[in-house]
Motif scaffolding. Structure first.
Motif, short mmCIF file in Angstrom:
data_model
loop_
_atom_site.label_atom_id
_atom_site.label_comp_id
_atom_site.label_asym_id
_atom_site.label_seq_id
_atom_site.Cartn_x
_atom_site.Cartn_y
_atom_site.Cartn_z
N CYS A 147 0.83 -1.22 0.00
CA CYS A 147 0.00 0.00 0.00
C CYS A 147 0.86 1.27 0.00
CB CYS A 147 -0.94 0.00 1.20
SG CYS A 147 -2.27 -1.21 1.06
N GLY A 148 2.18 1.11 -0.15
CA GLY A 148 3.04 2.27 -0.33
C GLY A 148 3.80 2.74 0.89
N TYR A 149 3.70 2.04 2.01
CA TYR A 149 4.43 2.44 3.22
C TYR A 149 5.86 1.91 3.19
CZ TYR A 149 0.01 3.92 5.15
OH TYR A 149 -1.19 4.57 5.36
N ASP A 150 6.74 2.59 3.90
CA ASP A 150 8.12 2.17 4.03
C ASP A 150 8.58 2.44 5.46
OD1 ASP A 150 10.55 1.11 3.35
OD2 ASP A 150 10.87 2.42 1.64
N HIS A 151 9.77 1.98 5.79
CA HIS A 151 10.28 2.17 7.16
C HIS A 151 11.75 2.54 7.14
CE1 HIS A 151 11.71 -1.97 6.61
NE2 HIS A 151 10.46 -2.29 6.31
N MET A 152 12.15 3.32 6.14
CA MET A 152 13.55 3.72 6.02
C MET A 152 13.91 4.83 7.01
SD MET A 152 14.55 1.55 3.89
CE MET A 152 16.18 2.07 3.39
N GLU A 153 12.95 5.67 7.35
CA GLU A 153 13.20 6.75 8.30
C GLU A 153 12.39 6.50 9.56
OE1 GLU A 153 12.50 10.52 6.43
OE2 GLU A 153 13.60 9.93 4.63
N ASP A 154 12.83 7.07 10.69
CA ASP A 154 12.17 6.81 11.97
C ASP A 154 10.68 7.10 11.95
OD1 ASP A 154 14.44 5.82 13.19
OD2 ASP A 154 14.96 7.70 14.18
N GLY A 155 10.27 8.23 11.40
CA GLY A 155 8.85 8.58 11.36
C GLY A 155 8.04 7.57 10.58
#
Length: 165
Positions: free
Chosen positions: A137-145
């Motif tokens: 669905c387009g989410y990522d977790h590369m940055e803390d936020g």
């Protein structure tokens, strides 16, 4: 809704994996308010095969727990407003369903991580599917936020289906 599930690993999970996968895919799509019937492909494999895929597609030379291959590119996660403008690329012409992408899961990692985290294999499978659905669905977790937002959404999706740590 089409959820194709292929079980390619020799080792069998002793749990209702198809039911868990379907429940979490549907919950994630409801949670993200996807306005379309969708198509998701899920493959359960072993560490050896997911290692090869991880190396080929991500350049990482080790097995991983889950790989996500989204079919859509989002400007904003779960913004499905543009897909009708790109109907031919986004929808299956035979079914009319939105093609979200593929999820590859390692059965070996599901077993290992459930034991290591001290929860059931069912909860680990549900977690990995929720995690991967958010990627589709387009989410990522590369940055803390981004990571924090994804973690919160994963927890809420799992809790809605009764999976708690």
């Amino acid at each position: 809704m089409t959820i194709n599930i292929d079980y390619e690993a020799e080792k069998k999970l002793e749990l209702p994996y198809e039911e868990i996968i379907r429940d979490i895919v549907l919950e994630a799509l409801d949670y993200e308010e996807c306005p379309y019937e969708a198509e998701v492909n899920v493959v359960l494999t072993d560490n050896e095969e997911i290692h090869k895929l991880n190396l080929e597609y991500r350049g990482i030379d080790r097995p991983t727990d889950v790989l996500s291959f989204p079919m859509l590119e989002y400007e904003t996660p779960s913004d499905f407003s543009y897909v009708e403008d790109d109907f031919e690329d986004c929808f299956n012409p035979e079914t009319g369903e939105l093609m979200l992408g593929d999820i590859i899961l390692s059965v070996d990692k599901i077993e290992e991580q459930a034991k290591s985290y001290g929860h059931s294999q069912a909860r680990e499978l549900a977690f990995l599917v929720a995690h991967s659905m958010l990627h589709l669905c387009g989410y990522d977790h590369m940055e803390d936020g981004e990571r924090e937002e994804m973690e919160q959404k994963q927890r809420e999706i799992l809790e809605l289906r009764g999976y708690k740590r």
